[in-house]
Write an enzyme that holds these catalytic residues in place. Sequence first.
Site, PDB file in Angstrom:
ATOM      1  N   HIS A  43      73.349 -51.575  64.088  1.00  0.00           N
ATOM      2  CA  HIS A  43      72.395 -51.635  65.198  1.00  0.00           C
ATOM      3  C   HIS A  43      73.111 -51.947  66.519  1.00  0.00           C
ATOM      4  O   HIS A  43      72.782 -51.389  67.566  1.00  0.00           O
ATOM      5  CB  HIS A  43      71.342 -52.710  64.926  1.00  0.00           C
ATOM      6  CG  HIS A  43      70.288 -52.285  63.949  1.00  0.00           C
ATOM      7  ND1 HIS A  43      70.576 -51.959  62.651  1.00  0.00           N
ATOM      8  CD2 HIS A  43      68.934 -52.138  64.081  1.00  0.00           C
ATOM      9  CE1 HIS A  43      69.458 -51.635  62.019  1.00  0.00           C
ATOM     10  NE2 HIS A  43      68.441 -51.729  62.863  1.00  0.00           N
ATOM     11  N   HIS A  47      72.246 -60.094  59.684  1.00  0.00           N
ATOM     12  CA  HIS A  47      73.705 -60.081  59.765  1.00  0.00           C
ATOM     13  C   HIS A  47      74.197 -61.499  60.019  1.00  0.00           C
ATOM     14  O   HIS A  47      73.468 -62.344  60.555  1.00  0.00           O
ATOM     15  CB  HIS A  47      74.189 -59.172  60.908  1.00  0.00           C
ATOM     16  CG  HIS A  47      74.223 -57.722  60.549  1.00  0.00           C
ATOM     17  ND1 HIS A  47      75.272 -57.147  59.866  1.00  0.00           N
ATOM     18  CD2 HIS A  47      73.341 -56.727  60.791  1.00  0.00           C
ATOM     19  CE1 HIS A  47      75.031 -55.854  59.707  1.00  0.00           C
ATOM     20  NE2 HIS A  47      73.860 -55.571  60.252  1.00  0.00           N
ATOM     21  N   ASP A 102      79.405 -60.475  62.323  1.00  0.00           N
ATOM     22  CA  ASP A 102      79.097 -59.042  62.399  1.00  0.00           C
ATOM     23  C   ASP A 102      78.743 -58.631  63.828  1.00  0.00           C
ATOM     24  O   ASP A 102      79.067 -57.524  64.272  1.00  0.00           O
ATOM     25  CB  ASP A 102      77.923 -58.710  61.470  1.00  0.00           C
ATOM     26  CG  ASP A 102      78.161 -59.179  60.053  1.00  0.00           C
ATOM     27  OD1 ASP A 102      79.326 -59.338  59.668  1.00  0.00           O
ATOM     28  OD2 ASP A 102      77.173 -59.394  59.322  1.00  0.00           O
TER      29      ASP A 102
END
Length: 289
Positions: A181, A222, A226
């Site tokens: 994302h 996450h 990350d």
Amino acid sequence: MPLYVRREASKLWRKICAEVSIEIPLLAESWKYLLGGLVFQYIHGLAARGVHYLHRPGPILQDIGFLFIPELGRDKGYISEALFTCIFCSFALWTFHPFICQNKKIYTVLMWCRVLAYLVASQVLRIVTFYSTQLPGPNYHCREGSELATLPPPRSVLEVVFINFPRGILYGCGDLIFSSHMIFTLVFVNTYQKHGTKRFIKQFAWLLAVVQSLLIIASRKHYTVDIVVAWYTVNLLVFCLDRKLPEMPDRSMAATYSPTLPLSTKDKESKSRGEQYNLLNGVIVSSAD
């Protein structure tokens, strides 16, 4: 009023047709790059599905973001997805603004070629990273006790090829470092930062990227690492690729003519320089005016 509406609709249609006549030759030259970028999106999804078979749930790792950012909860995980959808759609609409707007700076086809180049390069690094080390997923469906945390061996090739869409996309585990994302978000923000024209939108876009980062952590989709790795990897990658790839033609510069544009054909040698500039920038002169 109906006469005004018909006149404006006619002008808009001519703008669209003029832009299509410019973009089609560019598409004919660049379709292989676009197709390759789109195919790699499927390969990236296939790789993310594959690492799910290797995922083993375990205790959630110690994470500084989890300590300081309150948890949204399972029922509010949609908030980060909603924001990401808004960012994605807004950027996509902006790339097509040359078809309807008078002032334009980019070519839609060339812009998506560049965006897909950023995405593919980032996703290659992401695949290498999450296959190197599999971390226990912090998301709710990836935790110990969840039926979705582990996958049994595939029963057929088709099960792998079709990625169990869309369930396999929504409930994946193991593809953590680094956030997909955030790859899309940072690529879009960096692209508008360089090629956009509205300063306040640029500043607002960076703010949204920060909010998106915090929401992903708050949703426990996450780990903080990350997100951090995505921030410096994608930004550095975009910077390096921009130095290596040819400069994007700027349509806002009146005297700039790119060799990739369809204005140097023999059929248009008789056009005046002013007419070529008008066509290049999609300027439509209506006789009704």
